[in-house]
Design a protein around this motif. Structure first.
Motif, short mmCIF file in Angstrom:
data_model
loop_
_atom_site.label_atom_id
_atom_site.label_comp_id
_atom_site.label_asym_id
_atom_site.label_seq_id
_atom_site.Cartn_x
_atom_site.Cartn_y
_atom_site.Cartn_z
N HIS A 11 0.84 -1.20 0.00
CA HIS A 11 0.00 0.00 0.00
C HIS A 11 0.87 1.26 0.00
CE1 HIS A 11 -2.68 -3.05 1.59
NE2 HIS A 11 -3.68 -2.27 1.30
N ARG A 12 0.41 2.25 -0.74
CA ARG A 12 1.06 3.57 -0.69
C ARG A 12 0.63 4.23 0.62
NH1 ARG A 12 3.01 6.75 -4.54
NH2 ARG A 12 1.97 5.58 -6.20
N VAL A 13 1.59 4.78 1.33
CA VAL A 13 1.31 5.47 2.59
C VAL A 13 1.69 6.93 2.42
CG1 VAL A 13 1.91 5.63 5.03
CG2 VAL A 13 1.73 3.38 3.94
N GLU A 14 0.73 7.78 2.66
CA GLU A 14 0.98 9.22 2.65
C GLU A 14 1.14 9.66 4.10
OE1 GLU A 14 1.44 10.83 -0.11
OE2 GLU A 14 0.72 9.26 -1.45
N GLY A 15 2.19 10.37 4.41
CA GLY A 15 2.39 10.83 5.78
C GLY A 15 3.06 9.76 6.64
N TYR A 85 9.61 1.54 2.41
CA TYR A 85 9.78 2.82 3.08
C TYR A 85 11.07 2.79 3.90
CZ TYR A 85 5.04 3.47 1.57
OH TYR A 85 3.93 3.58 0.79
N GLN A 108 7.47 8.76 10.43
CA GLN A 108 7.50 9.44 9.13
C GLN A 108 8.63 8.85 8.28
OE1 GLN A 108 5.61 12.32 7.90
NE2 GLN A 108 6.59 11.63 6.04
N GLU A 111 12.16 8.33 3.09
CA GLU A 111 12.19 8.08 1.65
C GLU A 111 11.26 6.92 1.36
OE1 GLU A 111 15.50 6.61 -1.63
OE2 GLU A 111 16.19 7.43 0.29
N ALA A 112 10.76 6.85 0.12
CA ALA A 112 9.93 5.72 -0.31
C ALA A 112 10.41 5.25 -1.68
CB ALA A 112 8.46 6.13 -0.38
N GLU A 114 9.23 3.02 -4.84
CA GLU A 114 8.04 2.41 -5.43
C GLU A 114 8.47 1.50 -6.57
OE1 GLU A 114 3.80 3.53 -7.58
OE2 GLU A 114 5.11 5.14 -6.89
#
Length: 132
Positions: A11-15, A85, A108, A111-112, A114
């Motif tokens: 899953h993409r995690v924002e924040g 992440y 937090q 870096e990510a 993808e």
């Protein structure tokens, strides 16, 4: 020792990554919500794999691996994005399995990474992928 830890997800995690408590696994030993991480990118990459597909992940003799039931051609339509992440160790404690670190507060990512294919991403991160 690097100050980096890794957390894999499909899953993409924002924040912030938020602590969770998962139940229902045979090796469930956790009693408190946590963000899980590892010093090894190959191990973290295994967790990019979707849990709704019949497969087994593991770590033995210094090798992180996933075994997928079926052929690469059968799996291709199910292959989705994956994310690794990168996290600071700041709030993490060495708890659990040999490769496991836990934080009991939101974290937090610094870096990510993808990957358009979780399978390609796992291999790029050094994990072994087997179709059986």
């Amino acid at each position: 020792m690097s100050n980096k830890l890794y957390h894999g997800s499909n899953h993409r995690v924002e924040g912030f990554l938020k602590p969770v408590l998962r139940h229902g696994t045979l090796d469930h030993v956790h009693t408190k919500p946590a963000v899980f991480a590892t010093e090894r990118m190959d191990v973290a990459a295994l967790f990019m794999f979707s849990t709704d597909i019949l497969a087994s992940i593991g770590f033995e003799e210094d090798i992180a691996y996933v075994c997928i039931w079926g052929t690469p051609e059968e799996f291709l339509p199910k292959d989705k994005d994956g994310f690794v992440y990168i996290l600071s160790r700041e709030t993490f404690e060495k708890i659990g399995k040999d490769y496991e670190w836990q934080s009991f507060e939101p974290v937090q990512p610094t870096e990510a990474k993808e990957f358009k294919s979780a399978i390609d991403g796992m291999m790029e991160c050094g994990a072994q992928v087997y179709f059986i």
